[in-house]
Structures are given as structure tokens and as C-alpha cells.
Design a protein around this motif. Sequence first.
Motif, PDB file in Angstrom:
ATOM      1  N   ILE A   1       0.833  -1.204   0.000  1.00 14.09           N
ATOM      2  CA  ILE A   1       0.000   0.000   0.000  1.00 14.09           C
ATOM      3  C   ILE A   1       0.871   1.258   0.000  1.00 14.09           C
ATOM      4  CG2 ILE A   1      -1.629   1.355   1.383  1.00 14.09           C
ATOM      5  CD1 ILE A   1      -2.882  -1.297   2.261  1.00 14.09           C
ATOM      6  N   PHE A   2       1.870   1.297   0.872  1.00 12.32           N
ATOM      7  CA  PHE A   2       2.728   2.478   0.941  1.00 12.32           C
ATOM      8  C   PHE A   2       3.474   2.687  -0.374  1.00 12.32           C
ATOM      9  CE2 PHE A   2       1.822   2.696   5.352  1.00 12.32           C
ATOM     10  CZ  PHE A   2       2.303   3.906   5.827  1.00 12.32           C
ATOM     11  N   TYR A   3       4.054   1.594  -0.895  1.00 13.45           N
ATOM     12  CA  TYR A   3       4.848   1.750  -2.125  1.00 13.45           C
ATOM     13  C   TYR A   3       3.953   2.108  -3.314  1.00 13.45           C
ATOM     14  CZ  TYR A   3       8.409   1.039  -5.650  1.00 13.45           C
ATOM     15  OH  TYR A   3       9.288   1.254  -6.679  1.00 13.45           O
ATOM     16  N   GLY A   4       2.820   1.418  -3.441  1.00 17.86           N
ATOM     17  CA  GLY A   4       1.922   1.720  -4.542  1.00 17.86           C
ATOM     18  C   GLY A   4       1.388   3.132  -4.480  1.00 17.86           C
ATOM     19  N   PHE A   5       1.002   3.574  -3.272  1.00 24.10           N
ATOM     20  CA  PHE A   5       0.473   4.931  -3.114  1.00 24.10           C
ATOM     21  C   PHE A   5       1.519   5.973  -3.498  1.00 24.10           C
ATOM     22  CE2 PHE A   5      -0.550   8.807  -0.877  1.00 24.10           C
ATOM     23  CZ  PHE A   5      -1.921   8.901  -0.998  1.00 24.10           C
ATOM     24  N   GLY A   6       2.748   5.800  -3.021  1.00 24.28           N
ATOM     25  CA  GLY A   6       3.801   6.764  -3.316  1.00 24.28           C
ATOM     26  C   GLY A   6       4.167   6.824  -4.781  1.00 24.28           C
ATOM     27  N   THR A   7       4.316   5.661  -5.404  1.00 23.07           N
ATOM     28  CA  THR A   7       4.682   5.653  -6.826  1.00 23.07           C
ATOM     29  C   THR A   7       3.542   6.185  -7.696  1.00 23.07           C
ATOM     30  OG1 THR A   7       3.979   3.328  -6.980  1.00 23.07           O
ATOM     31  CG2 THR A   7       6.314   3.754  -6.602  1.00 23.07           C
ATOM     32  N   GLY A   8       2.310   5.816  -7.350  1.00 24.28           N
ATOM     33  CA  GLY A   8       1.173   6.355  -8.089  1.00 24.28           C
ATOM     34  C   GLY A   8       1.119   7.867  -7.993  1.00 24.28           C
TER      35      GLY A   8
END
Length: 336
Positions: free
Chosen positions: A242-249
Amino acid sequence: MLAGWLAEVWSYRKLCFVGIVIMALGQLLASFCKEPWQLCITEGAIFGFGVGLLFGPSSTASARWFTKRRGLATGIAVTGAGAGGLVIAPLTEYLVHSVGVEWNLRISALYVMVLGTIACCFMRVPFQDKTRTLRNFDWHAFGDMRFATNAGMVFFVAAGYVVPYAFLPEFWVSKGISSQTASVLIAVSNCASLCGRIITGLTADHLGVLNTLVFALGTTSFSCFVLWPFATNVGVGVVMSIFYGFGTGGYWALSPLVAAKLFGVDRLASISGIVSTTSAIGSWIGSPVANAILNRPGHGNDFIAVSMYAGSLWLAALVLALLNRTLYANKTFSKV
């Protein structure tokens, strides 16, 4: 590199359509390949060239229509890329098992051509400067400190972006998590990326583009440095995803907005196109270096060094984003 400039001096819509045709052609030709080197030409060079023509103009056109809600508009526009991945991946898997790889590629070429053409019909920009030609290419950007800083940030982002997606599934399997569950965790990251694109775009309208970019890059750095080493079970794996996907998005939504903020919308496509060239170089470097780190004697399935490497790349991007924010406005609490 020249795709953005061609869009500005020729036509956003026509250039995107040319990109769609080349992408479909690459997929179609790939369906007849028998050797790996042939796939390098068709799926690699031809298809990749088409994507290069399409990506810059399509990701920056929406920003030229808005001023007050530019972040939200761009966030919604780039959400299509993430949503497409959620649909295309299971569709491809179904087609490969149903009709085989060759016909999957041919069907892919068909829907790329049909859906892409429909999308191109709606591609417009509010103003096209007909006085600009290929002869008066604006070289001043190369002497701008903010341009160099932004290009460096994009390089490190591109190098770090694919590393977790390439190595996290293997990491989770090495920790006893099934490959099916690992695939679900990657899907969770993709869903978080969709949310991140819209939320960060909306946040940028209220708190500022450069401020929000710093937050997004900080989130990805945190996920690699802090969460990845402890993501040895499904619970922490979900949090990491969730953290990585949110940040990259968030980064992908903010990237064209940053270019518009720093250089203006009139040169948005051309500046973004030039900067995107550095992302291609970063993409070539990121995963091979991570793989070399993992294969060094003594690392084995530890993956800690890989997570630190990915986090370092995102941290370098964060430092350059902070530098650009300082160059733009050296005020801690200003909306920039």
C-alpha cells in the motif's frame, strides 16, 4: 525525446495516433517471431518507439486544460494507466491459456489499435502554437538548474521504480509466502497506486505540487528502507504494498504537474519528453544493478541489500525534489 516537441509543433492527436499504429504493429509482428532477437526488435524497439511517441503527449495534454484543478484532472487522467494494468494482466493470462501466445499478441494488437484510435479522437489541447517549428527548438532548458535537478530526480525514480516490483515476489516466496499470494500483494500495490494518483493530484491543488511530490517520494523511500525488510509475512506485505503503490502512483500523477509548475504549460510536452529520456536510461540501470547485488556471494535470499539499494534511489530522488522546491521558493510553509 522529440515526441513532446513534435506534439507541440505538429499535433497532439496525430502524434498519439502514429504511436498507436506503431504499437499495434509491434504487437502484430511479435506474434510471428520465432527467435529472441526478433522479439527484441518487435516488442522492444518497434513497440517501445510507439509508446515513446504516445506517453508524453497523452500524459501532459490534460494539464493544459486546467489551472485551478490541474492536479485532480491530471491524477484522474493518469489513473487510466494503472487501471489498464489491472485489466490487461488477467486478460493476457486468460488469452495465453485459451488461444496461445501468438493469438494473444494478435488480439492485443487489435484492441490497442481500436481502443487507441477511439481515445485519439478525443485528444485535444486548448492551444497549438503554429509559429513553432523544428528549427527553433528551445535549448535554453538545458542550462536551467531546475531542469537538470528535475532530470536527475526522474533518473533515480525510473531506476528505483521497477526494483520492488521485480524482486518483491521472489522475496516473499523465499519467506514462505505462496507465489499466488505474492501476485495478490502486487495487485494490492497496483490498487494503491490508483488511489495515490487521484489523492495526490487533489492534494497538490491544495498544498502545492512540489510539496506533495516531496511527500510521495518520502513515502516510497520509507516503504523500501523501513517496511520491505520486515515484510516477511502477508500482513506487513500488505502495508508495504500500500505504501509503495500509493507513493509511486502519486509520483506518476505529479510528474507532468511538476514540469508545468517549473517551466509552464506552453513547453510542457517538450520538456516532459526530454526529461523522459533520462527515465529510459534509469530504467536500463535499475534492475540489472539490483540483480547483480542479489547475486553477490553472501547475499543469497537476504534481499536486504536490494531493499537498501531501492530505498537509496528513491532517497536520492527525494533530495533532488527538495532541492528543486528550494530553488523555486525558499520558504518552508509556502504553497508550491
